[in-house]
Design a protein around this motif. Structure first.
Motif, PDB file in Angstrom:
ATOM      1  N   THR A 179       0.951  -1.069  -0.134  1.00  0.00           N
ATOM      2  CA  THR A 179       0.067   0.049  -0.155  1.00  0.00           C
ATOM      3  C   THR A 179       0.851   1.278  -0.213  1.00  0.00           C
ATOM      4  N   PHE A 180       0.596   2.018  -0.840  1.00  0.00           N
ATOM      5  CA  PHE A 180       1.293   3.334  -1.152  1.00  0.00           C
ATOM      6  C   PHE A 180       0.517   4.712  -1.340  1.00  0.00           C
ATOM      7  N   SER A 181       0.996   5.639  -1.564  1.00  0.00           N
ATOM      8  CA  SER A 181       0.246   6.728  -1.950  1.00  0.00           C
ATOM      9  C   SER A 181       1.079   7.561  -3.135  1.00  0.00           C
ATOM     10  N   VAL A 182       0.362   8.222  -3.989  1.00  0.00           N
ATOM     11  CA  VAL A 182       0.900   8.974  -4.911  1.00  0.00           C
ATOM     12  C   VAL A 182       1.690  10.067  -4.321  1.00  0.00           C
ATOM     13  N   ASP A 183       3.145  10.272  -4.579  1.00  0.00           N
ATOM     14  CA  ASP A 183       3.948  11.232  -3.973  1.00  0.00           C
ATOM     15  C   ASP A 183       4.077  12.356  -5.239  1.00  0.00           C
ATOM     16  N   ARG A 184       3.950  12.017  -6.333  1.00  0.00           N
ATOM     17  CA  ARG A 184       4.257  13.175  -7.758  1.00  0.00           C
ATOM     18  C   ARG A 184       3.461  12.654  -8.642  1.00  0.00           C
ATOM     19  N   MET A 185       3.295  13.576  -9.655  1.00  0.00           N
ATOM     20  CA  MET A 185       2.670  13.274 -10.750  1.00  0.00           C
ATOM     21  C   MET A 185       3.248  14.069 -12.082  1.00  0.00           C
ATOM     22  N   PRO A 239       3.910   8.638 -19.973  1.00  0.00           N
ATOM     23  CA  PRO A 239       2.980   9.653 -20.274  1.00  0.00           C
ATOM     24  C   PRO A 239       2.055   9.279 -19.085  1.00  0.00           C
ATOM     25  N   PHE A 240       1.400  10.347 -18.244  1.00  0.00           N
ATOM     26  CA  PHE A 240       0.592  10.269 -17.259  1.00  0.00           C
ATOM     27  C   PHE A 240       0.999   9.629 -15.990  1.00  0.00           C
ATOM     28  N   ALA A 241       2.220   9.610 -15.656  1.00  0.00           N
ATOM     29  CA  ALA A 241       2.891   9.132 -14.697  1.00  0.00           C
ATOM     30  C   ALA A 241       2.356   9.474 -13.140  1.00  0.00           C
ATOM     31  N   MET A 242       1.975   8.520 -12.440  1.00  0.00           N
ATOM     32  CA  MET A 242       1.696   8.859 -11.150  1.00  0.00           C
ATOM     33  C   MET A 242       2.654   7.932 -10.250  1.00  0.00           C
ATOM     34  N   PHE A 243       3.752   8.655  -9.555  1.00  0.00           N
ATOM     35  CA  PHE A 243       4.544   7.931  -8.852  1.00  0.00           C
ATOM     36  C   PHE A 243       4.134   7.744  -7.359  1.00  0.00           C
ATOM     37  N   PHE A 244       4.309   6.270  -6.930  1.00  0.00           N
ATOM     38  CA  PHE A 244       3.677   5.878  -5.773  1.00  0.00           C
ATOM     39  C   PHE A 244       5.131   5.117  -4.928  1.00  0.00           C
ATOM     40  N   SER A 245       6.335   4.994  -5.402  1.00  0.00           N
ATOM     41  CA  SER A 245       7.339   4.371  -4.992  1.00  0.00           C
ATOM     42  C   SER A 245       8.431   4.511  -5.494  1.00  0.00           C
ATOM     43  N   GLY A 246       9.072   5.683  -5.069  1.00  0.00           N
ATOM     44  CA  GLY A 246      10.391   5.882  -5.622  1.00  0.00           C
ATOM     45  C   GLY A 246      10.393   6.232  -7.117  1.00  0.00           C
ATOM     46  N   GLY A 247      10.899   5.410  -7.988  1.00  0.00           N
ATOM     47  CA  GLY A 247      10.783   5.690  -9.381  1.00  0.00           C
ATOM     48  C   GLY A 247       9.895   4.815 -10.045  1.00  0.00           C
ATOM     49  N   GLN A 248       8.971   3.975  -9.447  1.00  0.00           N
ATOM     50  CA  GLN A 248       7.765   3.221 -10.035  1.00  0.00           C
ATOM     51  C   GLN A 248       6.705   3.967  -9.825  1.00  0.00           C
ATOM     52  N   ALA A 249       5.812   3.932 -10.955  1.00  0.00           N
ATOM     53  CA  ALA A 249       4.737   4.913 -11.306  1.00  0.00           C
ATOM     54  C   ALA A 249       3.737   3.963 -12.112  1.00  0.00           C
ATOM     55  N   VAL A 250       2.452   4.313 -11.948  1.00  0.00           N
ATOM     56  CA  VAL A 250       1.474   3.887 -12.960  1.00  0.00           C
ATOM     57  C   VAL A 250       1.328   4.788 -14.173  1.00  0.00           C
ATOM     58  N   HIS A 251       1.549   4.395 -15.278  1.00  0.00           N
ATOM     59  CA  HIS A 251       1.558   5.316 -16.259  1.00  0.00           C
ATOM     60  C   HIS A 251       1.197   4.564 -17.819  1.00  0.00           C
ATOM     61  N   TYR A 252       0.976   5.321 -18.641  1.00  0.00           N
ATOM     62  CA  TYR A 252       0.811   4.370 -20.096  1.00  0.00           C
ATOM     63  C   TYR A 252       1.941   4.019 -20.561  1.00  0.00           C
ATOM     64  N   SER A 253       1.924   2.852 -21.187  1.00  0.00           N
ATOM     65  CA  SER A 253       3.151   2.236 -21.954  1.00  0.00           C
ATOM     66  C   SER A 253       2.744   2.019 -23.502  1.00  0.00           C
ATOM     67  N   SER A 254       3.192   2.621 -24.451  1.00  0.00           N
ATOM     68  CA  SER A 254       3.058   2.290 -25.923  1.00  0.00           C
ATOM     69  C   SER A 254       3.544   0.764 -26.135  1.00  0.00           C
ATOM     70  N   ASP A 255       4.482   0.419 -25.394  1.00  0.00           N
ATOM     71  CA  ASP A 255       5.018  -0.971 -25.583  1.00  0.00           C
ATOM     72  C   ASP A 255       3.927  -1.920 -25.102  1.00  0.00           C
ATOM     73  N   PHE A 256       3.369  -1.755 -24.000  1.00  0.00           N
ATOM     74  CA  PHE A 256       2.318  -2.656 -23.686  1.00  0.00           C
ATOM     75  C   PHE A 256       1.104  -2.499 -24.448  1.00  0.00           C
ATOM     76  N   ALA A 257       0.857  -1.440 -24.984  1.00  0.00           N
ATOM     77  CA  ALA A 257      -0.416  -1.212 -26.058  1.00  0.00           C
ATOM     78  C   ALA A 257      -0.005  -2.117 -27.453  1.00  0.00           C
ATOM     79  N   ALA A 258       1.255  -2.028 -27.812  1.00  0.00           N
ATOM     80  CA  ALA A 258       1.773  -2.723 -28.986  1.00  0.00           C
ATOM     81  C   ALA A 258       2.018  -4.180 -28.754  1.00  0.00           C
ATOM     82  N   ARG A 259       2.518  -4.611 -27.639  1.00  0.00           N
ATOM     83  CA  ARG A 259       2.997  -5.885 -27.534  1.00  0.00           C
ATOM     84  C   ARG A 259       2.262  -6.909 -26.807  1.00  0.00           C
TER      85      ARG A 259
END
Length: 96
Positions: free
Chosen positions: A20-26, A40-60
């Motif tokens: 369990t974390f919290s968004v610390d920067r966007m 894009p649209f990065a919501m950082f929650f644990s150091g450098g880890q973030a929820v964000h869009y991934s064109s690679d995931f969209a493609a692959r």
């Protein structure tokens, strides 16, 4: 409102931290200085880890993994989510 977005996580060598974390920067137009990749649209929650869009995931799809982030493949979905989230909002990462 509730929504569901497809995501993928880090590999065994670069795992996404669970807990369990919290968004610390966007950052709407973030570029990783470590991997020189767009986050894009990065919501950082644990150091450098973030929820964000991934064109690679969209493609692959699931034929790959992140470097620890929570990748989202739906551009419009993550764009909408980014506009709803505020610094301090809770992020829960778990595998069911």
């Amino acid at each position: 409102m509730t929504t569901t977005l497809e995501v993928r996580f880090g590999s065994t060598s670069t795992p996404t931290r669970e807990g369990t974390f919290s968004v610390d920067r966007m950052s709407r137009d973030h570029v990783s200085s470590l991997y020189d990749s767009e986050m894009p649209f990065a919501m950082f929650f644990s150091g450098g880890q973030a929820v964000h869009y991934s064109s690679d995931f969209a493609a692959r799809g699931y034929n790959g993994a992140s470097h620890g982030c929570v990748n989202v493949r739906d551009y419009e979905g993550i764009k909408w989510l980014f506009d709803q989230v505020r610094v301090g909002d809770k992020v829960i990462v778990y595998w069911s």
